[in-house]
Every structure is written in C-alpha cells, then in structure tokens.
Design an enzyme around this catalytic site. Structure first.
Site, PDB file in Angstrom:
ATOM      1  N   LYS A  65     -21.258  17.616  29.226  1.00  0.00           N
ATOM      2  CA  LYS A  65     -22.325  17.386  28.243  1.00  0.00           C
ATOM      3  C   LYS A  65     -23.627  17.031  28.955  1.00  0.00           C
ATOM      4  O   LYS A  65     -24.697  17.519  28.590  1.00  0.00           O
ATOM      5  CB  LYS A  65     -21.910  16.261  27.271  1.00  0.00           C
ATOM      6  CG  LYS A  65     -20.805  16.706  26.317  1.00  0.00           C
ATOM      7  CD  LYS A  65     -20.139  15.553  25.572  1.00  0.00           C
ATOM      8  CE  LYS A  65     -18.949  16.094  24.784  1.00  0.00           C
ATOM      9  NZ  LYS A  65     -18.124  15.052  24.168  1.00  0.00           N
ATOM     10  N   GLN A 109     -18.067   8.823  23.351  1.00  0.00           N
ATOM     11  CA  GLN A 109     -16.953   9.676  23.762  1.00  0.00           C
ATOM     12  C   GLN A 109     -15.629   9.044  23.327  1.00  0.00           C
ATOM     13  O   GLN A 109     -15.363   7.882  23.605  1.00  0.00           O
ATOM     14  CB  GLN A 109     -16.989   9.850  25.300  1.00  0.00           C
ATOM     15  CG  GLN A 109     -15.953  10.812  25.846  1.00  0.00           C
ATOM     16  CD  GLN A 109     -16.179  12.251  25.378  1.00  0.00           C
ATOM     17  OE1 GLN A 109     -17.306  12.740  25.330  1.00  0.00           O
ATOM     18  NE2 GLN A 109     -15.095  12.927  25.022  1.00  0.00           N
ATOM     19  N   ASP A 132     -22.591  14.080  16.606  1.00  0.00           N
ATOM     20  CA  ASP A 132     -21.209  14.548  16.523  1.00  0.00           C
ATOM     21  C   ASP A 132     -20.860  14.951  15.091  1.00  0.00           C
ATOM     22  O   ASP A 132     -19.853  15.616  14.860  1.00  0.00           O
ATOM     23  CB  ASP A 132     -20.255  13.413  16.954  1.00  0.00           C
ATOM     24  CG  ASP A 132     -19.653  13.655  18.330  1.00  0.00           C
ATOM     25  OD1 ASP A 132     -19.620  14.826  18.762  1.00  0.00           O
ATOM     26  OD2 ASP A 132     -19.209  12.679  18.950  1.00  0.00           O
TER      27      ASP A 132
END
Ligand code: NAP
Length: 304
Positions: A65, A109, A132
């Site tokens: 990422k 995460q 997200d």
C-alpha cells in the site's frame, strides 16, 4: 463487445486468465495523473496506514500500500505501533488523524491484536476518511445506494468484471464467504442495479455448495480455504474470481511458503471462461481501489 458467461455444453477452450495486475496498473496510472492535477491545485492526497504489531502478512500488505502511495505521488503518514499498544492509545491516534486536515484517508490494517476491539477502532475513524469503506455509515450508504467509499476488494472485483466485459446483468452470481470486508459487501454490490446480478451468498452453513456454484455464471470465492472451488463445482463457461490468499508451507521457497487461492486453478481453468490467478488477480485491484478512495476523499475536501 459484451461477452457472456455460462455459455453451456459447447464450451471447450481453456479460460482467459484475468490479469488483475495489468488492469490495476492502468487504473493507478490514471489515479497518478488525477493526483498531479489535484496537487497543482494545492491539495496533496494523503493516507495514514496504521499497523499494530509485526504480523508478516500484514507487513507485506502495508508495504504494498505504501509503495502504491509513493508511486501515485500521494503523501504517506503511515505509523507502525508496537504489539502492546493499548486500545486507548490507538483511539487517541485515530482522533488526531481525524482532526488533521492534511490527512484524507485513515486505514487500520487488520487483524488487530486480540486485546484491541476491532469494531471500536473501525467505528472511530471519521466516515469521510474511511478509505476502506468499513464504517457502518458507509456500509449503510452502500446498502441504500448512496455515494460512499466502497470497500476496496469487492469494488475491485466489480471493476475487474466490467473491465473484462463479463456480463453481470441477469447473471447468476454466487459469493462464497460472508465476511463484512469481502463477501457481504460484494453480494450487495453485485445485486445493485448497476450490476443487476441475482446473487446467492454462501458460507459454512450452506448445504451442498456444489449444487449452488454449479448453476452460477459468476463464482467468487472468498472463503480463505484452498480447494473450496473444484472443477466439478463450476459450470462450463462460468467466470471464476478467486479472492482467497492462503499461505501454504513450501520448503522450496526462500520465504518458506507459497501463496494459493481458494480455487483449484489448473483444473478450473479448463472449465471456466474467465479465471483470476492468485497472486496477480484480485489483490492488485484492492490496492488500486484504495488509491482511488484516497484520491476521492482528497477531491471531496476541495469541493467543500
Ligand atoms: P473471513 O473473515 O475468514 O471469512 C471467510 C468466510 O468464508 C466466512 O464467511 C466463512 O463462513 C466462509 N467459508 C470458509 N470456508 C468455507 C467453505 N468451505 N464453504 C463455504 N464457506 C466457507 O475471510 P475474509 O476476510 O473475507 O477473507 C477471505 C479470503 O480472502 C482470505 O483468504 C483473505 O486472505 C482473502 N482476502 C484477499 C484480499 C485481496 O485483496 N486479495 C482481500 C481481503 C481478503 P462462516 O461465516 O460460516 O464462518
């Protein structure tokens, strides 16, 4: 040209292997030029990826990422915290990032260490910065069809299907797996008017999975279990999307493992019309969609 799946008994050729890496690279190129335009107007898209602990798989996802961020020309405010970080400390960091106007996206995460309540953390992220698409406000918007950041993996799958001109309207789609991050939002996206598929959502309580997948024009497996989808479970000519990322011990590899999906790739590609590989299928699309959500979050601040 729109290609149809599920073309029936006459189908004999080996499947087209969907190149998620290539499609994702094209999307990321477009994102980089939109980012450059935004920067010229004085706004630099910025994402904070928060990692708690040292889980090797999480470390490699975060690395990917961050590389994508730098390649797109975006700012990176990522933070790695020790495994023993308390829930209160993490909440306080999220509060700071929520208030920081130079940060447009916040991603925590997963999975988090057991002593931290994952829901509490995800709910604390401002919905506007939830790149997200996991916040209940954004999931609610997805359900009722309002604009919102879409969860990256499900969105990436839909974009991949569309990029291959795989017909979803009127198609029978089966999603295996009902997690909040993949299976459920994907089932919702596929059943929205713009995809128009008839969706069946399967899980470990599903009886006779084969009888359901065998009828499907599109099969998506997000079970996280090798061999979930075998060749005898797939209709000839169906499109098969493999979300699973499973680490299989392999002494011949330097890392000690190899990655495999949920689908018996070699056998299923002889039955399907389209298939995604693992790696190189859905994974790169997830990252491309994350970059897109970050860019759009930054673009929205300019509109305010
Ligand atoms: P998860 O939270 O573990 O959910 C797995 C789901 O699959 C559950 O709903 C489970 O059913 C169902 N399931 C498991 N085995 C099954 C079987 N044999 N038959 C039918 N259903 C079964 O997993 P997740 O977070 O959604 O992730 C799924 C997989 O995708 C993992 O391998 C993960 O690493 C991978 N993934 C990849 C990406 C990417 O970008 N490529 C992104 C996210 C996740 P129950 O609900 O009944 O337990």
């Amino acid at each position: 040209m729109i290609k149809r799946c599920g073309s029936g008994a006459g189908y004999t050729m080996s499947a087209v292997i969907i190149d998620g890496k290539k499609t994702a690279a094209e999307i990321r190129e477009r994102i980089a030029s939109r980012t450059a335009e935004l920067k010229a107007g004085g706004v630099v898209p910025c994402l904070a990826v928060i990692l708690v602990g040292n889980d090797p798989a999480s470390l490699s996802y975060v690395r990917a990422k961050r590389n994508a961020l730098s390649e797109a020309g975006m700012n990176d405010r990522s933070v790695q915290l020790p495994e023993n970080t308390s829930e209160a400390e993490l909440l306080s960091l999220i509060g700071e990032l929520n208030r920081d106007e130079s940060v447009h996206g916040i991603l925590v995460q997963l999975p988090l260490p057991k002593h931290i309540d994952e829901r509490k953390i995800l709910f604390a992220i401002s919905p506007e910065k939830d790149v997200d698409g996991f916040h209940p406000v954004n999931i609610g918007k997805l359900v009722i069809g309002c604009d919102a950041p879409l969860p990256c993996t499900p969105h990436g799958i839909v974009v991949l299907l569309k990029s291959m001109h795989i017909e979803t309207s009127g198609a029978r789609a089966v999603v295996v797996g009902r997690s909040n991050i993949v299976g459920k939002p994907l089932a919702l996206l596929l059943s929205r008017k713009d995809c128009n598929a008839t969706v069946t959502l399967c899980h470990t309580g599903t009886k006779d999975l084969k009888s359901i997948t065998k009828d499907a024009d599109i099969v998506v497996s997000a079970a996280g279990m090798p061999h979930t989808i075998r060749a005898d479970m797939v209709k000839k000519g169906a499109a098969v999307i493999d979300v699973g990322v499973n680490r299989i011990p392999d002494a011949s590899k330097k890392s000690g493992f190899r990655l495999t999906g949920d689908v018996d790739f070699d056998a299923v590609k002889e039955v399907a019309s389209y298939i995604t590989p693992v790696p190189g299928g859905v994974g790169p699309m997830t990252i491309a969609m994350l970059m897109q959500n970050t860019l759009e979050a930054a673009e929205r601040t300019r509109e305010c």
